[in-house]
Design a protein around this motif. Structure first.
Motif, PDB file in Angstrom:
ATOM      1  N   ALA A  54      -3.998  -2.397   8.567  1.00 42.11           N
ATOM      2  CA  ALA A  54      -3.391  -2.853   7.475  1.00 42.11           C
ATOM      3  C   ALA A  54      -2.892  -1.675   6.444  1.00 42.11           C
ATOM      4  CB  ALA A  54      -4.151  -3.788   6.453  1.00 42.11           C
ATOM      5  N   PRO A  55      -1.774  -1.526   5.832  1.00 44.32           N
ATOM      6  CA  PRO A  55      -1.217  -0.422   4.909  1.00 44.32           C
ATOM      7  C   PRO A  55      -1.938  -0.520   3.707  1.00 44.32           C
ATOM      8  CG  PRO A  55       0.318  -2.213   4.928  1.00 44.32           C
ATOM      9  CD  PRO A  55      -0.701  -2.595   5.852  1.00 44.32           C
ATOM     10  N   ALA A  56      -2.385   0.676   3.095  1.00 47.25           N
ATOM     11  CA  ALA A  56      -3.070   0.769   1.970  1.00 47.25           C
ATOM     12  C   ALA A  56      -2.099   1.311   0.881  1.00 47.25           C
ATOM     13  CB  ALA A  56      -4.408   1.986   2.223  1.00 47.25           C
ATOM     14  N   HIS A  57      -2.166   0.397  -0.147  1.00 39.73           N
ATOM     15  CA  HIS A  57      -1.317   0.720  -1.271  1.00 39.73           C
ATOM     16  C   HIS A  57      -2.305   1.105  -2.520  1.00 39.73           C
ATOM     17  CE1 HIS A  57       2.159  -0.618   0.939  1.00 39.73           C
ATOM     18  NE2 HIS A  57       1.648  -1.525   1.269  1.00 39.73           N
ATOM     19  N   SER A  58      -2.053   2.277  -2.904  1.00 39.94           N
ATOM     20  CA  SER A  58      -2.649   2.740  -4.263  1.00 39.94           C
ATOM     21  C   SER A  58      -1.768   2.798  -5.169  1.00 39.94           C
ATOM     22  CB  SER A  58      -3.492   4.144  -3.965  1.00 39.94           C
ATOM     23  OG  SER A  58      -2.588   5.031  -3.723  1.00 39.94           O
ATOM     24  N   ASP A 113      15.852   6.021   4.499  1.00 34.42           N
ATOM     25  CA  ASP A 113      14.481   5.987   4.667  1.00 34.42           C
ATOM     26  C   ASP A 113      13.972   5.782   3.393  1.00 34.42           C
ATOM     27  OD1 ASP A 113      14.758   5.552   7.263  1.00 34.42           O
ATOM     28  OD2 ASP A 113      14.226   7.589   7.801  1.00 34.42           O
ATOM     29  N   ASN A 114      14.295   6.680   2.428  1.00 35.59           N
ATOM     30  CA  ASN A 114      13.659   6.569   0.989  1.00 35.59           C
ATOM     31  C   ASN A 114      13.621   5.138   0.252  1.00 35.59           C
ATOM     32  OD1 ASN A 114      12.328   8.044  -0.877  1.00 35.59           O
ATOM     33  ND2 ASN A 114      14.133   7.708  -2.333  1.00 35.59           N
ATOM     34  N   ASP A 115      14.810   4.620   0.408  1.00 34.52           N
ATOM     35  CA  ASP A 115      15.040   3.354  -0.165  1.00 34.52           C
ATOM     36  C   ASP A 115      14.256   2.146   0.324  1.00 34.52           C
ATOM     37  OD1 ASP A 115      16.992   4.254  -1.929  1.00 34.52           O
ATOM     38  OD2 ASP A 115      18.678   3.764  -0.659  1.00 34.52           O
ATOM     39  N   ALA A 116      14.137   2.327   1.800  1.00 33.31           N
ATOM     40  CA  ALA A 116      13.253   1.240   2.307  1.00 33.31           C
ATOM     41  C   ALA A 116      11.612   1.486   2.208  1.00 33.31           C
ATOM     42  CB  ALA A 116      13.576   1.521   3.948  1.00 33.31           C
ATOM     43  N   SER A 117      11.141   2.769   2.013  1.00 32.12           N
ATOM     44  CA  SER A 117      10.054   3.176   1.613  1.00 32.12           C
ATOM     45  C   SER A 117       9.541   2.690   0.348  1.00 32.12           C
ATOM     46  CB  SER A 117       9.681   4.791   1.806  1.00 32.12           C
ATOM     47  OG  SER A 117       8.522   5.012   1.287  1.00 32.12           O
ATOM     48  N   GLN A 118      10.685   2.691  -0.865  1.00 31.63           N
ATOM     49  CA  GLN A 118      10.190   2.572  -1.921  1.00 31.63           C
ATOM     50  C   GLN A 118      10.195   0.940  -2.143  1.00 31.63           C
ATOM     51  OE1 GLN A 118      13.682   3.535  -4.710  1.00 31.63           O
ATOM     52  NE2 GLN A 118      12.087   5.289  -5.855  1.00 31.63           N
ATOM     53  N   LEU A 119      11.100   0.046  -1.590  1.00 30.77           N
ATOM     54  CA  LEU A 119      10.791  -1.299  -1.189  1.00 30.77           C
ATOM     55  C   LEU A 119       9.346  -1.734  -0.624  1.00 30.77           C
ATOM     56  CD1 LEU A 119      14.334  -2.343  -0.076  1.00 30.77           C
ATOM     57  CD2 LEU A 119      13.212  -2.716  -2.334  1.00 30.77           C
ATOM     58  N   ALA A 153      10.296  -7.721   0.613  1.00 27.95           N
ATOM     59  CA  ALA A 153      11.698  -6.914   0.560  1.00 27.95           C
ATOM     60  C   ALA A 153      12.859  -7.979   0.625  1.00 27.95           C
ATOM     61  CB  ALA A 153      11.444  -5.646   1.536  1.00 27.95           C
ATOM     62  N   VAL A 154      12.389  -8.969   1.689  1.00 26.35           N
ATOM     63  CA  VAL A 154      13.688  -9.782   1.958  1.00 26.35           C
ATOM     64  C   VAL A 154      14.167 -10.152   0.569  1.00 26.35           C
ATOM     65  CG1 VAL A 154      14.821 -11.674   3.087  1.00 26.35           C
ATOM     66  CG2 VAL A 154      13.278 -10.289   4.245  1.00 26.35           C
TER      67      VAL A 154
END
Length: 215
Positions: A73-77, A110-116, A141-142
């Motif tokens: 699971a991705p960790a978001h700090s 990829d930066n835009d996708a990463s921001q979302l 994101a959708v």
């Protein structure tokens, strides 16, 4: 106090030939009897067993699978813990909302996708009503991309923090409102973004027509 029926049940649980005698009401059980009864109780399902014992009974493969899922699971700090004033929090989150809409409108790299992915919760709900009808646009994101496409904005504005400044926590739940304008179609979309831990949890907007001109 144990009933005679319960004592008979205990005795019946013993192996054949392993009967015991009572020396009177409440007589202590022999060591052999206690061992047999303890073994029987251990084999019985116990719905009040502590959670730690239940986890101990789980198969190692199931435990390993659960740990792998948690690890994947991705960790978001939250990256706003260093912002401590209401004005700074307001400006940071309003600008973040603008950046997210811009990234969702043309996710060309990829930066835009990463921001979302980083700043939009997977379960965040997006909507944009117009006239008398609300329009749910999806989640995550959708939903963010659907909102950006529906507004098709070429400009934005948001009000500043024109109040007395004070302490604030950018990582706690915060709300900001941003207006996105489509000048060619004379449309403005006022969107309220709800943030928590620096991520969008909800974005609800309403689109209206406008006229403008000089005096």
């Amino acid at each position: 106090m144990r009933e005679a029926g319960a004592e008979a049940s205990d005795e019946a649980a013993l192996p054949k030939g392993a009967r015991f005698r009572h020396s009177g009401r409440g007589a202590p059980r022999s060591k052999a009897v206690r061992s047999v009864l303890a073994a029987r109780e251990e084999m019985q399902p116990d719905r009040t067993r502590p959670i730690a014992d239940i986890l101990h009974l789980l198969q190692p493969s199931a435990m390993l699978s659960a740990l792998l899922i948690l690890a994947a699971a991705p960790a978001h700090s939250c990256d706003l813990d260093n912002i401590t004033s209401a004005k700074a929090v307001h400006n940071a989150l309003a600008n973040r909302a603008v950046q997210l809409v811009a990234a969702a409108l043309t996710p060309t790299n990829d930066n835009d996708a990463s921001q979302l992915s980083r700043f939009v919760d997977d379960n965040a709900q997006f909507s944009l009503g117009a006239g008398d009808v609300g329009r749910p646009l999806g989640a995550g994101a959708v939903g963010a991309k659907a909102l950006a496409l529906a507004m098709n904005a070429d400009g934005f504005r948001f009000f500043g923090w024109d109040y007395m400044d004070g302490p604030a926590d950018g990582c706690r739940e915060q709300t900001v409102t941003v207006e996105f304008t489509n000048a060619s179609d004379h449309l403005v979309s006022q969107v309220q973004f709800k943030f928590d831990q620096g991520r969008v949890r909800e974005a609800q907007g309403w689109q209206r027509s406008f006229q403008s001109g000089g005096l």
